[in-house]
Design a protein around this motif. Structure first.
Motif, PDB file in Angstrom:
ATOM      1  N   ASP A 253       0.837  -1.200   0.000  1.00 42.64           N
ATOM      2  CA  ASP A 253       0.000   0.000   0.000  1.00 42.64           C
ATOM      3  C   ASP A 253       0.874   1.253   0.000  1.00 42.64           C
ATOM      4  OD1 ASP A 253      -2.537   1.278   0.029  1.00 42.64           O
ATOM      5  OD2 ASP A 253      -2.269   1.691   2.172  1.00 42.64           O
ATOM      6  N   LYS A 254       1.950   1.234   0.795  1.00 46.06           N
ATOM      7  CA  LYS A 254       2.868   2.377   0.832  1.00 46.06           C
ATOM      8  C   LYS A 254       3.548   2.566  -0.523  1.00 46.06           C
ATOM      9  CE  LYS A 254       3.909   2.088   5.757  1.00 46.06           C
ATOM     10  NZ  LYS A 254       4.916   1.739   6.767  1.00 46.06           N
ATOM     11  N   ARG A 255       3.997   1.456  -1.120  1.00 47.24           N
ATOM     12  CA  ARG A 255       4.646   1.559  -2.435  1.00 47.24           C
ATOM     13  C   ARG A 255       3.665   2.061  -3.492  1.00 47.24           C
ATOM     14  NH1 ARG A 255       6.991  -3.592  -0.961  1.00 47.24           N
ATOM     15  NH2 ARG A 255       5.612  -4.588  -2.446  1.00 47.24           N
ATOM     16  N   LEU A 256       2.414   1.598  -3.433  1.00 50.61           N
ATOM     17  CA  LEU A 256       1.406   2.047  -4.386  1.00 50.61           C
ATOM     18  C   LEU A 256       1.156   3.545  -4.228  1.00 50.61           C
ATOM     19  CD1 LEU A 256      -0.666   1.492  -6.582  1.00 50.61           C
ATOM     20  CD2 LEU A 256      -2.293   0.874  -4.788  1.00 50.61           C
ATOM     21  N   SER A 257       1.097   4.019  -3.002  1.00 53.08           N
ATOM     22  CA  SER A 257       0.913   5.449  -2.764  1.00 53.08           C
ATOM     23  C   SER A 257       2.076   6.244  -3.350  1.00 53.08           C
ATOM     24  CB  SER A 257       0.795   5.736  -1.267  1.00 53.08           C
ATOM     25  OG  SER A 257      -0.376   5.178  -0.741  1.00 53.08           O
ATOM     26  N   LYS A 258       3.287   5.724  -3.174  1.00 46.23           N
ATOM     27  CA  LYS A 258       4.472   6.394  -3.724  1.00 46.23           C
ATOM     28  C   LYS A 258       4.406   6.430  -5.250  1.00 46.23           C
ATOM     29  CE  LYS A 258       9.498   6.282  -3.655  1.00 46.23           C
ATOM     30  NZ  LYS A 258      10.695   5.604  -3.190  1.00 46.23           N
TER      31      LYS A 258
ATOM     32  N   GLU B 235       1.710   6.306  -7.117  1.00 41.26           N
ATOM     33  CA  GLU B 235       0.650   7.237  -7.506  1.00 41.26           C
ATOM     34  C   GLU B 235       1.131   8.681  -7.392  1.00 41.26           C
ATOM     35  OE1 GLU B 235      -2.468   5.982  -4.888  1.00 41.26           O
ATOM     36  OE2 GLU B 235      -3.351   4.636  -6.390  1.00 41.26           O
ATOM     37  N   SER B 236       1.891   8.978  -6.341  1.00 41.38           N
ATOM     38  CA  SER B 236       2.438  10.327  -6.161  1.00 41.38           C
ATOM     39  C   SER B 236       3.423  10.661  -7.274  1.00 41.38           C
ATOM     40  CB  SER B 236       3.124  10.420  -4.798  1.00 41.38           C
ATOM     41  OG  SER B 236       3.768  11.662  -4.667  1.00 41.38           O
ATOM     42  N   GLU B 237       4.312   9.715  -7.593  1.00 41.98           N
ATOM     43  CA  GLU B 237       5.268   9.939  -8.672  1.00 41.98           C
ATOM     44  C   GLU B 237       4.559  10.073 -10.018  1.00 41.98           C
ATOM     45  OE1 GLU B 237       8.176   6.830  -8.415  1.00 41.98           O
ATOM     46  OE2 GLU B 237       8.987   7.599  -6.538  1.00 41.98           O
ATOM     47  N   GLN B 238       3.492   9.316 -10.218  1.00 37.82           N
ATOM     48  CA  GLN B 238       2.730   9.410 -11.454  1.00 37.82           C
ATOM     49  C   GLN B 238       2.118  10.802 -11.577  1.00 37.82           C
ATOM     50  OE1 GLN B 238      -0.786   7.008 -11.646  1.00 37.82           O
ATOM     51  NE2 GLN B 238      -1.022   7.246 -13.844  1.00 37.82           N
TER      52      GLN B 238
END
Length: 98
Positions: A47-52, A54-57
């Protein structure tokens, strides 16, 4: 008529077998809880990696949008610079008429 079944186990043996089965069941439940905790931890990490990601995207989308906006300014800038250089060149060339 049916004759009654004779049990050849002692109470101690029966209790020992029940105790062993309960120990096995307890170990299975403990292993399951450990597996669930590990899975929960891994999902949290994902979940943390996915949030990262999404933020980078979002950052990349903004950067691309900014570049597209800049690209639309390139043509007018090139035209303005070219016009200025041509104007300067024509002013530097002496009048060639006789």
């Amino acid at each position: 008529m049916n004759e009654p079944t004779t049990v050849t186990y002692t109470i101690a043996e029966v209790l020992k077998r029940i105790e062993d089965k309960l120990d096995t069941l307890q170990k299975d439940v403990t292993d399951l809880k450990i597996g669930q905790a590990t899975l929960t931890e891994k999902v949290g990490g994902m979940d943390k990696r996915l949030s990262k990601v999404e933020s980078e995207q979002a950052t990349m989308v903004k950067a691309i949008s900014d570049l597209q906006g800049f690209r639309s300014l390139i043509v007018p800038i090139v035209v303005a610079v070219s016009t200025a250089l041509l104007t300067l060149l024509f002013r530097l060339v002496p009048n060639l008429s006789p």
